[in-house]
Design a protein around this motif. Sequence first.
Motif, PDB file in Angstrom:
ATOM      1  N   GLU A 166       0.134   3.653  -5.946  1.00 39.27           N
ATOM      2  CA  GLU A 166      -0.932   4.780  -6.091  1.00 39.27           C
ATOM      3  C   GLU A 166      -2.000   4.653  -7.118  1.00 39.27           C
ATOM      4  OE1 GLU A 166       1.943   8.297  -4.219  1.00 39.27           O
ATOM      5  OE2 GLU A 166       1.630   8.137  -6.411  1.00 39.27           O
ATOM      6  N   GLU A 167      -1.646   4.157  -8.328  1.00 32.58           N
ATOM      7  CA  GLU A 167      -2.337   3.945  -9.483  1.00 32.58           C
ATOM      8  C   GLU A 167      -3.450   2.755  -9.106  1.00 32.58           C
ATOM      9  OE1 GLU A 167      -0.082   3.132 -12.877  1.00 32.58           O
ATOM     10  OE2 GLU A 167       0.687   5.163 -13.228  1.00 32.58           O
ATOM     11  N   ILE A 168      -3.048   1.722  -8.508  1.00 30.80           N
ATOM     12  CA  ILE A 168      -3.775   0.608  -8.048  1.00 30.80           C
ATOM     13  C   ILE A 168      -4.668   1.035  -7.319  1.00 30.80           C
ATOM     14  CG2 ILE A 168      -3.873  -1.810  -6.855  1.00 30.80           C
ATOM     15  CD1 ILE A 168      -0.994  -2.079  -7.993  1.00 30.80           C
ATOM     16  N   VAL A 169      -4.465   1.936  -6.110  1.00 30.47           N
ATOM     17  CA  VAL A 169      -5.347   2.487  -5.195  1.00 30.47           C
ATOM     18  C   VAL A 169      -6.395   3.469  -5.895  1.00 30.47           C
ATOM     19  CG1 VAL A 169      -5.753   3.824  -2.984  1.00 30.47           C
ATOM     20  CG2 VAL A 169      -3.948   2.071  -3.182  1.00 30.47           C
ATOM     21  N   ASP A 170      -5.747   4.117  -6.774  1.00 29.19           N
ATOM     22  CA  ASP A 170      -6.851   5.220  -7.175  1.00 29.19           C
ATOM     23  C   ASP A 170      -7.715   4.594  -8.037  1.00 29.19           C
ATOM     24  OD1 ASP A 170      -5.539   7.130  -5.837  1.00 29.19           O
ATOM     25  OD2 ASP A 170      -4.250   7.563  -7.435  1.00 29.19           O
ATOM     26  N   ASP A 171      -7.331   3.641  -8.914  1.00 25.97           N
ATOM     27  CA  ASP A 171      -8.052   2.762  -9.899  1.00 25.97           C
ATOM     28  C   ASP A 171      -9.188   2.064  -9.137  1.00 25.97           C
ATOM     29  OD1 ASP A 171      -6.806   3.552 -12.151  1.00 25.97           O
ATOM     30  OD2 ASP A 171      -5.720   1.681 -12.188  1.00 25.97           O
ATOM     31  N   VAL A 172      -9.041   1.786  -7.909  1.00 22.88           N
ATOM     32  CA  VAL A 172     -10.054   0.716  -7.002  1.00 22.88           C
ATOM     33  C   VAL A 172     -11.008   1.835  -6.354  1.00 22.88           C
ATOM     34  CG1 VAL A 172     -10.386  -0.787  -5.250  1.00 22.88           C
ATOM     35  CG2 VAL A 172      -8.571  -1.222  -6.861  1.00 22.88           C
ATOM     36  N   ASP A 173     -10.445   2.697  -5.891  1.00 23.68           N
ATOM     37  CA  ASP A 173     -11.220   3.546  -4.975  1.00 23.68           C
ATOM     38  C   ASP A 173     -11.268   5.020  -5.343  1.00 23.68           C
ATOM     39  OD1 ASP A 173     -11.559   1.786  -2.412  1.00 23.68           O
ATOM     40  OD2 ASP A 173      -9.366   1.382  -2.951  1.00 23.68           O
ATOM     41  N   ASP A 174     -10.983   5.485  -6.711  1.00 22.78           N
ATOM     42  CA  ASP A 174     -10.952   6.866  -7.021  1.00 22.78           C
ATOM     43  C   ASP A 174     -10.340   7.732  -6.207  1.00 22.78           C
ATOM     44  OD1 ASP A 174     -14.576   6.114  -8.181  1.00 22.78           O
ATOM     45  OD2 ASP A 174     -12.388   5.982  -9.137  1.00 22.78           O
ATOM     46  N   GLY A 175      -9.312   7.356  -5.550  1.00 23.08           N
ATOM     47  CA  GLY A 175      -8.447   8.012  -4.472  1.00 23.08           C
ATOM     48  C   GLY A 175      -9.055   8.443  -3.254  1.00 23.08           C
ATOM     49  N   SER A 176     -10.176   7.811  -2.901  1.00 22.11           N
ATOM     50  CA  SER A 176     -10.902   8.386  -1.695  1.00 22.11           C
ATOM     51  C   SER A 176     -11.256   7.020  -0.694  1.00 22.11           C
ATOM     52  CB  SER A 176     -12.205   9.080  -1.905  1.00 22.11           C
ATOM     53  OG  SER A 176     -12.962   8.358  -2.701  1.00 22.11           O
TER      54      SER A 176
ATOM     55  N   TRP B 251      -7.577  -4.269  11.622  1.00 21.72           N
ATOM     56  CA  TRP B 251      -5.740  -4.354  11.097  1.00 21.72           C
ATOM     57  C   TRP B 251      -5.902  -3.171  10.254  1.00 21.72           C
ATOM     58  CZ3 TRP B 251      -2.337  -7.921  12.099  1.00 21.72           C
ATOM     59  CH2 TRP B 251      -2.825  -9.023  13.043  1.00 21.72           C
ATOM     60  N   ALA B 252      -4.606  -2.426  10.612  1.00 21.18           N
ATOM     61  CA  ALA B 252      -4.132  -1.260   9.648  1.00 21.18           C
ATOM     62  C   ALA B 252      -3.397  -1.696   8.681  1.00 21.18           C
ATOM     63  CB  ALA B 252      -3.405  -0.261  10.351  1.00 21.18           C
ATOM     64  N   ALA B 253      -3.240  -1.663   7.410  1.00 16.85           N
ATOM     65  CA  ALA B 253      -2.358  -1.600   6.447  1.00 16.85           C
ATOM     66  C   ALA B 253      -1.142  -0.678   6.420  1.00 16.85           C
ATOM     67  CB  ALA B 253      -2.630  -1.954   4.962  1.00 16.85           C
ATOM     68  N   VAL B 254       0.192  -1.130   6.682  1.00  9.90           N
ATOM     69  CA  VAL B 254       1.263  -0.376   6.588  1.00  9.90           C
ATOM     70  C   VAL B 254       2.334  -0.517   5.384  1.00  9.90           C
ATOM     71  CG1 VAL B 254       3.451   0.397   8.120  1.00  9.90           C
ATOM     72  CG2 VAL B 254       1.340   0.105   9.278  1.00  9.90           C
ATOM     73  N   PRO B 255       2.726   0.201   4.772  1.00 10.14           N
ATOM     74  CA  PRO B 255       3.498   0.193   3.562  1.00 10.14           C
ATOM     75  C   PRO B 255       4.814  -0.591   3.908  1.00 10.14           C
ATOM     76  CG  PRO B 255       2.873   2.464   3.659  1.00 10.14           C
ATOM     77  CD  PRO B 255       2.506   1.832   5.108  1.00 10.14           C
ATOM     78  N   GLY B 256       4.868  -1.633   3.159  1.00  6.86           N
ATOM     79  CA  GLY B 256       6.094  -2.440   3.434  1.00  6.86           C
ATOM     80  C   GLY B 256       7.511  -2.085   3.254  1.00  6.86           C
ATOM     81  N   TYR B 257       7.481  -1.091   2.519  1.00  6.17           N
ATOM     82  CA  TYR B 257       8.742  -0.364   1.995  1.00  6.17           C
ATOM     83  C   TYR B 257       9.101   0.681   3.089  1.00  6.17           C
ATOM     84  CZ  TYR B 257       5.770   3.231   0.215  1.00  6.17           C
ATOM     85  OH  TYR B 257       4.624   4.185   0.001  1.00  6.17           O
TER      86      TYR B 257
ATOM     87  N   VAL C 298       0.835  -1.186  -0.011  1.00  7.30           N
ATOM     88  CA  VAL C 298      -0.094  -0.123   0.091  1.00  7.30           C
ATOM     89  C   VAL C 298       0.868   1.269  -0.041  1.00  7.30           C
ATOM     90  CG1 VAL C 298      -1.952  -1.017   1.146  1.00  7.30           C
ATOM     91  CG2 VAL C 298      -0.162  -0.118   2.539  1.00  7.30           C
ATOM     92  N   PRO C 299       0.462   2.256  -0.500  1.00  6.74           N
ATOM     93  CA  PRO C 299       1.362   3.611  -0.821  1.00  6.74           C
ATOM     94  C   PRO C 299       0.971   4.421   0.678  1.00  6.74           C
ATOM     95  CG  PRO C 299      -0.711   3.960  -1.939  1.00  6.74           C
ATOM     96  CD  PRO C 299      -0.741   2.437  -1.270  1.00  6.74           C
ATOM     97  N   HIS C 300       2.065   4.936   1.177  1.00  3.64           N
ATOM     98  CA  HIS C 300       2.131   5.828   2.317  1.00  3.64           C
ATOM     99  C   HIS C 300       1.352   7.206   1.977  1.00  3.64           C
ATOM    100  CE1 HIS C 300       5.348   8.164   0.366  1.00  3.64           C
ATOM    101  NE2 HIS C 300       4.959   8.934   0.961  1.00  3.64           N
ATOM    102  N   SER C 301       1.404   7.633   0.716  1.00  3.74           N
ATOM    103  CA  SER C 301       0.625   8.815   0.313  1.00  3.74           C
ATOM    104  C   SER C 301      -0.903   8.814   0.229  1.00  3.74           C
ATOM    105  CB  SER C 301       1.427   9.264  -1.145  1.00  3.74           C
ATOM    106  OG  SER C 301       1.218   8.172  -1.965  1.00  3.74           O
ATOM    107  N   ARG C 302      -1.475   7.702   0.594  1.00  3.68           N
ATOM    108  CA  ARG C 302      -2.904   7.431   0.420  1.00  3.68           C
ATOM    109  C   ARG C 302      -3.448   7.297   2.012  1.00  3.68           C
ATOM    110  NH1 ARG C 302      -1.760   9.531  -3.497  1.00  3.68           N
ATOM    111  NH2 ARG C 302      -2.280   9.026  -5.725  1.00  3.68           N
ATOM    112  N   PRO C 303      -4.838   7.394   2.257  1.00  4.85           N
ATOM    113  CA  PRO C 303      -5.402   7.198   3.306  1.00  4.85           C
ATOM    114  C   PRO C 303      -5.270   5.712   3.807  1.00  4.85           C
ATOM    115  CG  PRO C 303      -6.838   8.454   1.966  1.00  4.85           C
ATOM    116  CD  PRO C 303      -5.830   7.977   1.067  1.00  4.85           C
ATOM    117  N   VAL C 304      -4.965   5.626   4.907  1.00  4.24           N
ATOM    118  CA  VAL C 304      -4.594   4.114   5.596  1.00  4.24           C
ATOM    119  C   VAL C 304      -5.846   3.368   5.090  1.00  4.24           C
ATOM    120  CG1 VAL C 304      -4.156   2.823   7.718  1.00  4.24           C
ATOM    121  CG2 VAL C 304      -3.041   5.100   7.287  1.00  4.24           C
ATOM    122  N   GLN C 305      -5.421   1.923   4.599  1.00  2.00           N
ATOM    123  CA  GLN C 305      -6.509   1.005   4.468  1.00  2.00           C
ATOM    124  C   GLN C 305      -6.767   0.212   5.911  1.00  2.00           C
ATOM    125  OE1 GLN C 305      -6.455  -1.254   1.132  1.00  2.00           O
ATOM    126  NE2 GLN C 305      -5.523   0.285  -0.174  1.00  2.00           N
ATOM    127  N   LEU C 306      -7.973  -0.047   6.198  1.00  2.00           N
ATOM    128  CA  LEU C 306      -8.246  -0.766   7.319  1.00  2.00           C
ATOM    129  C   LEU C 306      -9.083  -1.919   7.018  1.00  2.00           C
ATOM    130  CD1 LEU C 306      -9.304   1.586  10.137  1.00  2.00           C
ATOM    131  CD2 LEU C 306      -7.059   0.789   9.931  1.00  2.00           C
TER     132      LEU C 306
END
Length: 287
Positions: A253-263, A188-194, A135-143
């Motif tokens: 970021e592209e994956i997250v934006d495609d799935v959730d329209d960035g929100s 559970w919160a998803a934290v960027p692996g990198y 998951v990208p750090h630059s987007r809201p945290v996925q729970l």
Amino acid sequence: MGTEHVRWLSEPTLTRPVLIAGFTGWNDAGDASSVALRTMIEAWGANALAEIDPEPFTDFATVRPQVKLDDVRQRSIVWPTVGVWSVSLPGTDVILVLGPEPALRWRAFSDQIVGICDRFGVTMAVSLGALLADVPHSRPVQLIGTATDDTLIERFELQRSQYEGPTGIVGVLHDALHRSGLATASLWAAVPGYASQVSSPKAAMALVERACTMIGTPAPLQSLATGAAEYDARVAALIGDDDDMAEYLSRLEEIVDDVDDGSINTAEPVDSEELMNEVEQFLRDQE
């Protein structure tokens, strides 16, 4: 249920409290769950309720005690202890549990938590955890939130876990609480692996916000909000001019934006099969 390993520090009067628990260790990626619990304990001014004796449950070669010096240079040993706090809040009373994941006798340890719940008439238990994911750090945290109780699943829009495989103290504790008749949920919160080595107040904030929504009390987010902004800047600096990392981040970021329209709304669990698979794979990898 026995509490023979519990050392009581106070005897408050609590009305139908909710239990919130988190543990340091492998289910605490980015220190998110432990920071979330610590924030609630400190912001709410929770009072020490009890300590669970670490001697029967801890591998001190792995989680070592610390030597501390006082103002006159006198030495003392601080043992890695699971602490229990209580607080009365607008909307609910809360019991909070925080400490290192026990290494030994998980069933006996869980009995101590069940005993505490029985003593004070706990009505619901919520555990907080965090895992490393793509998951990208630059987007809201996925729970992601799971439960076994149909009422909780419907009320809080949680998921029923289909996971099979190795588990940790969170899984064992949930099983013990469920068998005792208590409704339980796990966040559970998803934290960027990198950014695995960077403490994430951003993920902690998402956990606190969601947990407080579930228990019906205002969330103490002020200190975490400041830390979350600093976290984004720190991780961005960590990536720096690394072209490969920048490309990887852009792809996420592209994956997250495609799935959730960035929100992605951190106040609601993400109904994502892919994220559930991340959770399950993370748990399996701990074997």
